[in-house]
Design a protein around this motif. Structure first.
Motif, PDB file in Angstrom:
ATOM      1  N   PHE A  41      32.727 -27.195  21.698  1.00  9.06           N
ATOM      2  CA  PHE A  41      33.509 -26.114  22.300  1.00  9.06           C
ATOM      3  C   PHE A  41      33.245 -24.762  21.638  1.00  9.06           C
ATOM      4  CE2 PHE A  41      35.647 -29.950  23.498  1.00  9.06           C
ATOM      5  CZ  PHE A  41      36.072 -29.706  24.792  1.00  9.06           C
ATOM      6  N   VAL A  42      32.265 -24.718  20.753  1.00 11.94           N
ATOM      7  CA  VAL A  42      31.917 -23.448  20.120  1.00 11.94           C
ATOM      8  C   VAL A  42      31.060 -22.644  21.084  1.00 11.94           C
ATOM      9  CG1 VAL A  42      30.745 -22.349  18.185  1.00 11.94           C
ATOM     10  CG2 VAL A  42      32.038 -24.459  17.839  1.00 11.94           C
ATOM     11  N   GLY A  43      31.502 -21.422  21.378  1.00  9.46           N
ATOM     12  CA  GLY A  43      30.818 -20.635  22.395  1.00  9.46           C
ATOM     13  C   GLY A  43      29.465 -20.115  21.979  1.00  9.46           C
ATOM     14  N   SER A  44      29.352 -19.645  20.737  1.00 10.70           N
ATOM     15  CA  SER A  44      28.087 -19.067  20.295  1.00 10.70           C
ATOM     16  C   SER A  44      28.056 -19.050  18.773  1.00 10.70           C
ATOM     17  CB  SER A  44      27.946 -17.641  20.814  1.00 10.70           C
ATOM     18  OG  SER A  44      28.750 -16.754  20.061  1.00 10.70           O
ATOM     19  N   PRO A  45      26.883 -18.823  18.207  1.00  7.52           N
ATOM     20  CA  PRO A  45      26.785 -18.766  16.741  1.00  7.52           C
ATOM     21  C   PRO A  45      27.575 -17.613  16.126  1.00  7.52           C
ATOM     22  CG  PRO A  45      24.638 -19.117  17.715  1.00  7.52           C
ATOM     23  CD  PRO A  45      25.565 -18.795  18.839  1.00  7.52           C
ATOM     24  N   SER A  46      28.001 -16.663  16.940  1.00  5.03           N
ATOM     25  CA  SER A  46      28.786 -15.557  16.382  1.00  5.03           C
ATOM     26  C   SER A  46      30.291 -15.816  16.471  1.00  5.03           C
ATOM     27  CB  SER A  46      28.447 -14.252  17.110  1.00  5.03           C
ATOM     28  OG  SER A  46      28.762 -14.371  18.488  1.00  5.03           O
ATOM     29  N   ALA A  47      30.668 -16.974  16.991  1.00  3.88           N
ATOM     30  CA  ALA A  47      32.092 -17.292  17.099  1.00  3.88           C
ATOM     31  C   ALA A  47      32.721 -17.349  15.714  1.00  3.88           C
ATOM     32  CB  ALA A  47      32.279 -18.631  17.810  1.00  3.88           C
ATOM     33  N   PRO A  48      33.944 -16.849  15.569  1.00  9.59           N
ATOM     34  CA  PRO A  48      34.594 -16.897  14.249  1.00  9.59           C
ATOM     35  C   PRO A  48      34.646 -18.301  13.655  1.00  9.59           C
ATOM     36  CG  PRO A  48      35.806 -15.452  15.706  1.00  9.59           C
ATOM     37  CD  PRO A  48      34.739 -16.092  16.549  1.00  9.59           C
ATOM     38  N   VAL A  49      34.868 -19.314  14.483  1.00  3.29           N
ATOM     39  CA  VAL A  49      34.924 -20.669  13.947  1.00  3.29           C
ATOM     40  C   VAL A  49      33.577 -21.098  13.381  1.00  3.29           C
ATOM     41  CG1 VAL A  49      36.797 -21.519  15.390  1.00  3.29           C
ATOM     42  CG2 VAL A  49      34.458 -21.612  16.245  1.00  3.29           C
ATOM     43  N   TYR A  50      32.515 -20.494  13.880  1.00  2.00           N
ATOM     44  CA  TYR A  50      31.182 -20.854  13.419  1.00  2.00           C
ATOM     45  C   TYR A  50      30.840 -20.107  12.139  1.00  2.00           C
ATOM     46  CZ  TYR A  50      26.297 -22.244  13.897  1.00  2.00           C
ATOM     47  OH  TYR A  50      25.074 -22.803  13.691  1.00  2.00           O
ATOM     48  N   THR A  51      31.181 -18.841  12.092  1.00  2.00           N
ATOM     49  CA  THR A  51      30.770 -18.024  10.959  1.00  2.00           C
ATOM     50  C   THR A  51      31.708 -18.157   9.768  1.00  2.00           C
ATOM     51  OG1 THR A  51      31.989 -16.137  11.854  1.00  2.00           O
ATOM     52  CG2 THR A  51      29.667 -16.322  12.449  1.00  2.00           C
ATOM     53  N   ASN A  52      32.975 -18.477  10.017  1.00  2.00           N
ATOM     54  CA  ASN A  52      33.946 -18.464   8.924  1.00  2.00           C
ATOM     55  C   ASN A  52      34.353 -19.839   8.424  1.00  2.00           C
ATOM     56  OD1 ASN A  52      33.970 -15.710   9.205  1.00  2.00           O
ATOM     57  ND2 ASN A  52      35.801 -15.673  10.486  1.00  2.00           N
ATOM     58  N   GLY A  53      33.961 -20.875   9.115  1.00  2.00           N
ATOM     59  CA  GLY A  53      34.432 -22.197   8.737  1.00  2.00           C
ATOM     60  C   GLY A  53      35.796 -22.457   9.353  1.00  2.00           C
ATOM     61  N   VAL A  54      36.105 -23.716   9.525  1.00  2.00           N
ATOM     62  CA  VAL A  54      37.308 -24.041  10.274  1.00  2.00           C
ATOM     63  C   VAL A  54      37.885 -25.373   9.802  1.00  2.00           C
ATOM     64  CG1 VAL A  54      35.964 -25.206  12.046  1.00  2.00           C
ATOM     65  CG2 VAL A  54      38.218 -24.326  12.611  1.00  2.00           C
ATOM     66  N   SER A  55      39.185 -25.488   9.860  1.00  2.00           N
ATOM     67  CA  SER A  55      39.851 -26.778   9.671  1.00  2.00           C
ATOM     68  C   SER A  55      40.480 -27.170  10.994  1.00  2.00           C
ATOM     69  CB  SER A  55      40.933 -26.682   8.602  1.00  2.00           C
ATOM     70  OG  SER A  55      40.360 -26.384   7.357  1.00  2.00           O
ATOM     71  N   ALA A 110      34.997 -25.066  28.760  1.00  2.00           N
ATOM     72  CA  ALA A 110      34.110 -26.128  29.249  1.00  2.00           C
ATOM     73  C   ALA A 110      33.075 -26.456  28.178  1.00  2.00           C
ATOM     74  CB  ALA A 110      33.421 -25.686  30.533  1.00  2.00           C
ATOM     75  N   PRO A 111      33.083 -27.660  27.647  1.00  2.00           N
ATOM     76  CA  PRO A 111      32.178 -27.972  26.536  1.00  2.00           C
ATOM     77  C   PRO A 111      30.718 -27.977  26.967  1.00  2.00           C
ATOM     78  CG  PRO A 111      33.216 -29.961  27.352  1.00  2.00           C
ATOM     79  CD  PRO A 111      33.865 -28.817  28.079  1.00  2.00           C
ATOM     80  N   THR A 112      29.854 -27.731  26.006  1.00  2.00           N
ATOM     81  CA  THR A 112      28.416 -27.729  26.258  1.00  2.00           C
ATOM     82  C   THR A 112      27.835 -29.099  25.928  1.00  2.00           C
ATOM     83  OG1 THR A 112      28.054 -26.933  24.027  1.00  2.00           O
ATOM     84  CG2 THR A 112      28.222 -25.275  25.754  1.00  2.00           C
ATOM     85  N   ASN A 113      26.599 -29.300  26.386  1.00  2.00           N
ATOM     86  CA  ASN A 113      25.796 -30.471  25.994  1.00  2.00           C
ATOM     87  C   ASN A 113      26.461 -31.804  26.345  1.00  2.00           C
ATOM     88  OD1 ASN A 113      23.947 -28.678  24.757  1.00  2.00           O
ATOM     89  ND2 ASN A 113      25.239 -28.633  22.930  1.00  2.00           N
ATOM     90  N   GLN A 114      27.115 -31.870  27.476  1.00  2.00           N
ATOM     91  CA  GLN A 114      27.775 -33.121  27.850  1.00  2.00           C
ATOM     92  C   GLN A 114      26.893 -33.946  28.789  1.00  2.00           C
ATOM     93  OE1 GLN A 114      30.965 -33.800  26.455  1.00  2.00           O
ATOM     94  NE2 GLN A 114      30.138 -32.101  25.257  1.00  2.00           N
ATOM     95  N   PRO A 115      26.901 -35.260  28.707  1.00  2.00           N
ATOM     96  CA  PRO A 115      27.542 -36.042  27.649  1.00  2.00           C
ATOM     97  C   PRO A 115      26.704 -36.017  26.373  1.00  2.00           C
ATOM     98  CG  PRO A 115      26.367 -37.511  29.097  1.00  2.00           C
ATOM     99  CD  PRO A 115      26.215 -36.131  29.696  1.00  2.00           C
ATOM    100  N   VAL A 116      27.327 -36.325  25.253  1.00  2.00           N
ATOM    101  CA  VAL A 116      26.620 -36.438  23.984  1.00  2.00           C
ATOM    102  C   VAL A 116      26.260 -37.903  23.786  1.00  2.00           C
ATOM    103  CG1 VAL A 116      26.792 -36.155  21.495  1.00  2.00           C
ATOM    104  CG2 VAL A 116      27.854 -34.480  23.029  1.00  2.00           C
ATOM    105  N   THR A 117      24.979 -38.172  23.696  1.00  2.00           N
ATOM    106  CA  THR A 117      24.539 -39.567  23.558  1.00  2.00           C
ATOM    107  C   THR A 117      23.746 -39.735  22.276  1.00  2.00           C
ATOM    108  OG1 THR A 117      22.517 -39.111  24.800  1.00  2.00           O
ATOM    109  CG2 THR A 117      24.409 -39.890  26.050  1.00  2.00           C
ATOM    110  N   ASP A 118      23.866 -40.913  21.684  1.00  2.00           N
ATOM    111  CA  ASP A 118      23.094 -41.179  20.472  1.00  2.00           C
ATOM    112  C   ASP A 118      23.110 -42.682  20.199  1.00  2.00           C
ATOM    113  OD1 ASP A 118      21.514 -40.720  18.321  1.00  2.00           O
ATOM    114  OD2 ASP A 118      22.939 -39.472  17.225  1.00  2.00           O
TER     115      ASP A 118
END
Lengths: 458, 209
Positions: free
Chosen positions: A350-364, A185-193
């Motif tokens: 969809f990133v769960g937390s700052p310790s998530a591997p996708v956050y700490t290691n970079g992602v494609s 479940a994504p966070t911060n929805q909806p994203v507006t700008d």
């Protein structure tokens, strides 16, 4: 010690370029000029049949020769990536599309205080390919999306994007997704700008969910060429599909433009886009299709297929893009299976937390659309009907003498606006004897300005 | 800020406008800017490829000049934006080529990882300067901003135009690039050789790092 920037400057600027090193470059450039000067040229800015976006250089040609000798598949790749713009869609498909283009109603011009409102709904595929240096082929999810865009005649554009809960084709996909620290479940929805002026003109879909089309050519023939060569000037369009056969790349790019959302358009934009589709090589009619909205329309696709970069062979399992159009109005009913360029930051929700591997290691990762449907046609609404989170403001442009400083302008205008009640920004002048200031009131951001002379394309 | 207009008389925009009816007028842009563009590309892709890509930069610009915003007198951001795209495409092509070679059992270089970022990484690591080895660890978008600021000396606004991104993005990318470099170089100004915290990926997204 020197700062890190000094070190980079020294690294970048240590060498002079001997004139002899520019001889080869000049010959490549001269060839481009000569080709346009040929009697059979299609005209200024036209891209002829032999022009390719990434023409093989002399050095790279050598590599191609080596590849031809060593790898037959390589030869297949090189042959098939050459665009074939002389090949037109079958007459039936082209005629059908042209007929639909003629039925498209022009978009009404917005008056002061009016906004265009456009809404899309659909289903995306989010695929994480690597985290750190580890391939993650199973980390795929389907994500529902709702996207709404409001824009006015001055280029101000506001977006609201809402992602739904991720679903998975199987447990292996869910496990791979969760192992990377991604959540359902994504966070911060909806994203507006919102973006205004130059920020809107230059975003071009990089930060907000829209494509800026204000500099797009209004000539279908030229646009068809630019779509094949990836030179429309909209970078997210031009770059996302480089490497595919030209007709396929063009169809995917055109699909993204037809879906939008766009800003900076003109009344005849939608008609022009369909006229352009009728000119693309490989476009085919695939008969009648029913969109997820339940409406049935005429479907079009492309006969061209992508090539496996490792083998040069056509990827047979690939699902082709499809555009479904209303048979009466030519309006878009649905687009399927295309790379969507307007949601580059989507996965961070969809990133769960700052310790998530996708956050700490970079992602494609990549985002593509399984299907996207417009929710009705774009409508014109009054400013009063905007969502309450959209704060309207005024931008005043002042043109002064050269070298007038922002502080000088502030001293003048703050007498009327009050110190702290305005924000100034100055830009390079349109001419050498002018300095332009943009005064936002109430203050918003120093990056708010007009798009009158800040937008460009390459 | 107005730039040096030599050679030729009018601004870059004037020359581009003139080239719509007289294509040869575009050659003035080559004479003005080919040297800096080539020098920039040389540091990004090496001497051999730089010559080709410099020519391709101006050929691409020439073919798409009808779309140039003629209200912008200085065409350098436009040209360097094209050069940057071509440099990045060069590494993508190199990665694909190495991929094909590896698949066919042909090994022509020392790099086993054929990805775009790997070949670009190896290019910078091949330089003797510690700063180049540190640059090898920056990801593509951050590297683009940093090198446009440090090379041609662009302002934030000019980089934003060159890369077609918002100015805020330029600021944040430059800030992060400098921060990464400081960490990589350490206090002595030399690359310390540790594995960086931020893993490079040309297609990675800022928000995830």
């Amino acid at each position: 010690m020197s700062s890190e920037l000094d070190l980079v400057q020294d690294f970048m600027n240590v060498d002079d370029v001997p004139a002899t090193e520019l001889v080869g470059a000049r010959s490549v450039f001269d060839e481009a000029i000569r080709s346009e000067s040929q009697p059979d040229s299609a005209g200024v800015g036209a891209v002829g049949p032999n022009h390719r976006p990434w023409r093989l250089s002399r050095r790279r040609t050598g590599w191609v020769v080596a590849a031809l000798a060593a790898v037959a598949a390589g030869a297949l790749l090189i042959v098939q990536v050459v665009p074939t713009p002389k090949t037109r869609p079958p007459v039936a498909a082209a005629a059908q599309i042209s007929h639909l283009a003629a039925a498209v109603q022009p978009t009404p011009l917005l008056q002061a205080g009016q906004w265009s409102s456009y809404q899309l709904t659909g289903l995306l595929t989010a695929s994480v390919s690597t985290v750190g240096k580890t391939p993650t082929p199973n980390a795929q999810a389907s994500i529902p999306i709702g996207l709404q865009v409001w824009s006015n005649s001055t280029g101000t554009t506001c977006t609201s994007q809402q992602f739904g809960t991720a679903t998975f084709a199987g447990p292996v996909n869910a496990d791979a997704w969760h192992a990377l620290g991604l959540i359902d479940a994504p966070t911060n929805q909806p994203v507006t700008d919102c973006a205004a002026g130059v920020q809107a003109a230059m975003s071009a879909g990089t930060d907000l969910a829209y494509l800026n089309v204000s500099k797009l050519t209004q000539q279908p023939n030229l646009l068809a060429s630019q779509l094949q060569t990836g030179t429309t000037g909209i970078s997210s369009i031009d770059q996302t599909t480089v490497g595919n056969p030209a007709g396929l790349a063009a169809f995917l790019r055109l699909t993204a433009l037809i879906v939008g959302p766009t800003n900076g358009g003109w009344p005849g934009l939608n008609e022009e886009l369909l006229q352009t589709m009728a000119l693309l090589p490989g476009v085919t009619s695939t008969g009648s299709e029913t969109a997820h909205s339940g409406q049935t329309g005429m479907a079009f696709s492309t006969s061209q297929r992508p090539l496996d970069p490792t083998t040069g062979q056509v990827i047979s399992s690939w699902t082709p893009p499809i555009i479904i159009l209303d048979p009466t109005t030519g309006a878009l009913l649905e687009a399927r299976n295309f790379t969507i360029p307007v949601l580059p930051e989507a996965a961070q929700d969809f990133v769960g937390s700052p310790s998530a591997p996708v956050y700490t290691n970079g992602v494609s990762y990549g985002i593509s659309a399984q299907w996207i449907d417009p929710v009705g046609a774009a409508s014109v609404i009054d400013q009063a009907a905007l969502p309450t989170w959209i704060a309207t403001f005024h931008v005043i442009e002042a043109i002064g003498l050269p070298n007038v400083a922002s502080q000088t302008m502030a001293n003048v205008f703050n007498q009327f606006l009050g110190t702290g009640n305005s924000a100034f920004d100055d830009w390079n002048s349109p001419t050498s004897d002018q300095t332009t200031f943009d005064i936002c009131w109430p203050p918003r951001s120093m990056t708010m300005t007009t798009s009158r002379w800040m937008s460009m394309s390459s | 800020m107005m730039r040096d207009r030599e050679p030729g008389g009018g601004s870059d925009a004037d020359q581009i406008r003139g080239s719509l009816s007289d294509p040869e007028a575009f050659a003035v842009l080559f004479e003005r800017h080919a040297g800096p563009v080539h020098r920039y590309l040389k540091k990004r892709v090496g001497s051999v490829a730089a010559e080709d890509l410099a020519g391709e930069t101006f050929a691409t610009a020439f073919r798409s000049r009808v779309n140039y915003d003629l209200s912008r007198p200085d065409a350098r951001p436009w040209l360097f934006g094209i050069a940057t795209n071509l440099a990045n495409h060069h590494w993508r092509s190199e990665g694909r080529r190495r991929h094909r070679e590896l698949a066919a059992g042909v090994k022509t270089g020392p790099w086993l990882d054929p990805s775009e970022e790997a070949v670009s990484h190896a290019f910078f690591e091949g330089h003797a300067e510690p700063i180049a080895q540190a640059l090898a660890h920056l990801d593509g978008p951050h590297l683009d901003v940093l090198l446009l600021v440090a090379g041609p000396g662009f302002t934030y606004e000019e980089v934003a135009v060159a890369l077609d991104v918002p100015i805020g993005t330029v600021r944040s990318r430059l800030s992060r690039a400098r921060h990464q470099l400081r960490e990589l170089l350490g206090t002595s100004g030399q690359y310390l050789g540790e594995e960086p915290q931020v893993v490079r990926h040309a297609t990675s997204k800022e928000g995830l790092q």
